[in-house]
Design an enzyme around this catalytic site. Structure first.
Site, short mmCIF file in Angstrom:
data_model
loop_
_atom_site.label_atom_id
_atom_site.label_comp_id
_atom_site.label_asym_id
_atom_site.label_seq_id
_atom_site.Cartn_x
_atom_site.Cartn_y
_atom_site.Cartn_z
N ARG A 1 48.84 -0.58 -107.07
CA ARG A 1 48.87 -1.68 -106.11
C ARG A 1 50.24 -2.34 -106.25
O ARG A 1 50.87 -2.27 -107.31
CB ARG A 1 47.77 -2.70 -106.40
CG ARG A 1 46.34 -2.15 -106.35
CD ARG A 1 45.35 -3.26 -106.70
NE ARG A 1 43.97 -2.81 -106.62
CZ ARG A 1 43.26 -2.36 -107.66
NH1 ARG A 1 43.80 -2.32 -108.87
NH2 ARG A 1 42.01 -1.96 -107.50
N LYS B 1 43.17 -5.70 -110.91
CA LYS B 1 42.40 -6.87 -110.45
C LYS B 1 41.54 -7.40 -111.59
O LYS B 1 40.98 -6.65 -112.38
CB LYS B 1 41.52 -6.47 -109.27
CG LYS B 1 42.29 -6.22 -107.98
CD LYS B 1 41.35 -5.96 -106.83
CE LYS B 1 42.09 -5.82 -105.51
NZ LYS B 1 41.17 -5.57 -104.38
N HIS C 1 50.94 -0.19 -100.05
CA HIS C 1 49.59 0.36 -100.22
C HIS C 1 49.48 1.76 -99.63
O HIS C 1 48.62 2.54 -100.05
CB HIS C 1 48.57 -0.58 -99.57
CG HIS C 1 47.36 -0.80 -100.42
ND1 HIS C 1 47.42 -1.44 -101.64
CD2 HIS C 1 46.06 -0.44 -100.25
CE1 HIS C 1 46.20 -1.49 -102.18
NE2 HIS C 1 45.37 -0.88 -101.36
N ARG D 1 49.84 4.27 -102.26
CA ARG D 1 48.62 4.36 -103.08
C ARG D 1 47.58 5.23 -102.38
O ARG D 1 46.95 6.09 -103.00
CB ARG D 1 48.09 2.94 -103.32
CG ARG D 1 46.79 2.84 -104.11
CD ARG D 1 46.56 1.37 -104.42
NE ARG D 1 45.19 1.04 -104.78
CZ ARG D 1 44.71 1.12 -106.02
NH1 ARG D 1 45.47 1.56 -107.00
NH2 ARG D 1 43.47 0.78 -106.29
N HIS E 1 39.41 1.53 -109.43
CA HIS E 1 38.31 1.04 -108.60
C HIS E 1 37.09 0.78 -109.47
O HIS E 1 36.69 1.63 -110.27
CB HIS E 1 37.94 2.07 -107.52
CG HIS E 1 38.92 2.16 -106.41
ND1 HIS E 1 39.02 3.26 -105.59
CD2 HIS E 1 39.86 1.28 -105.96
CE1 HIS E 1 39.96 3.06 -104.69
NE2 HIS E 1 40.49 1.87 -104.90
N TYR F 1 38.22 8.00 -99.40
CA TYR F 1 39.16 9.12 -99.28
C TYR F 1 38.47 10.43 -98.92
O TYR F 1 39.12 11.36 -98.48
CB TYR F 1 39.95 9.27 -100.59
CG TYR F 1 40.81 8.06 -100.83
CD1 TYR F 1 41.97 7.85 -100.10
CD2 TYR F 1 40.42 7.09 -101.75
CE1 TYR F 1 42.74 6.72 -100.29
CE2 TYR F 1 41.19 5.95 -101.93
CZ TYR F 1 42.34 5.76 -101.20
OH TYR F 1 43.10 4.64 -101.37
#
Length: 298
Positions: free
Chosen positions: A148, A172, A244, A247, A270, A279
């Site tokens: 990110r 995150k 992004h 990514r 994730h 994806y």
């Protein structure tokens, strides 16, 4: 004011109990302040703690005229979380968002770049300028590690474990993960550190920060966006791309070349495999090839 104390407690709850990042907490606070601004603008003299569904509904309608469904849905979700907290802590007895439905939004498939497009962007960097070597290292890192943009700008020299072939990434909620980094990307980062970064007068606060601007300070997220936008314009790329996009391309290309979804999930950081599953929708032709190659009844 009582609601200000409630907001302070809520932010503390988001940080300590939910472990959210500073950026996420800021977004939640932004949603609440948007509601408060609406009350003040329309001379509605009611505390957010005592606000009713009848007041919330016109607010949501007013906001929806200026934002897309995805942003509207995020706003409703953010406010619903805040009022749920107020109910839980006995500031109020009901959640005024309970009867308000979020707009239906389709799952947005991420934009991706082909390997050729990524090569073209990187080759368009002017290496005769000091920032050229830095920008090349940045794009190589974004793509080869699937970071990110905030993870990239916060990357530290002490996070580089080149001998082991990994970098430590803080994602995150300040969750950390180790991501593999290939020899090629290691080479470009090393060139930048030795030939460019070593000649910058570095601000004391950023001695350990990897990617710096010419003033020796941490690069902003906006600067990374600008670098990529200018390169896209330079090569005439007719796609709306951002950091992004690299990514997304990283994950898509891994999947296309046979990587399993669980491995991609770990590298992207994730929390849920469901997020990574987006994806699976990007290249259905690849899935057909997998079925043909591996299923016993092909």
């Amino acid at each position: 004011m009582k609601w200000q104390n409630a907001l302070k407690d809520y932010k503390h709850y988001l940080k300590i109990e939910r472990g959210l990042s500073k950026n996420s907490i800021t977004n939640y606070e932004y949603d609440i302040n948007k509601l408060i601004d609406y009350l003040e603008t329309n001379n509605i003299t009611v505390s957010p703690i005592n606000i009713s569904n009848e007041v919330i509904q016109p607010f949501i309608y007013d906001v929806s005229k200026n934002v897309n469904p995805r942003s509207q849905s995020r706003l409703i979700s953010g406010l619903r979380s805040f009022f749920s907290y107020l109910v839980f802590e006995d500031y109020r007895t009901t959640n005024p968002l309970d009867l308000i439905e979020s707009p239906k939004i389709g799952r947005k498939l991420p934009d991706t770049l082909s390997i050729e497009e990524i090569d073209s962007l990187i080759n368009a960097i002017d290496l005769s300028k000091p920032e050229g070597q830095r920008n090349k290292a940045i794009l190589e890192t974004l793509y080869s590690c699937g970071l990110r943009v905030s993870e990239l700008t916060n990357l530290k020299i002490s996070d580089l474990f080149f001998e082991e072939g990994f970098i430590k990434v803080t994602g995150k909620g300040d969750k950390q993960r180790f991501v593999p980094i290939g020899p090629s990307t290691q080479k470009y980062i090393t060139i930048y550190i030795k030939e460019i970064r070593s000649h910058i007068t570095i601000s004391p606060l950023y001695k350990d920060t990897l990617f710096l601007n010419r003033r020796g300070k941490q690069l902003t997220r906006a600067m990374i966006f600008t670098i990529i936008k200018q390169l896209a314009e330079k090569i005439g790329l007719n796609k709306n791309i951002s950091p992004h996009t690299f990514r997304h391309s990283f994950a898509t290309h891994l999947l296309e070349n046979g990587a399993d979804l669980r491995a991609i999930q770990l590298m992207l950081g994730h929390e849920s495999i469901t997020t990574t599953e987006i994806y699976m929708h990007v290249d259905r032709s690849h899935l057909k090839e997998v079925l043909t190659k591996y299923h016993p009844r092909k």
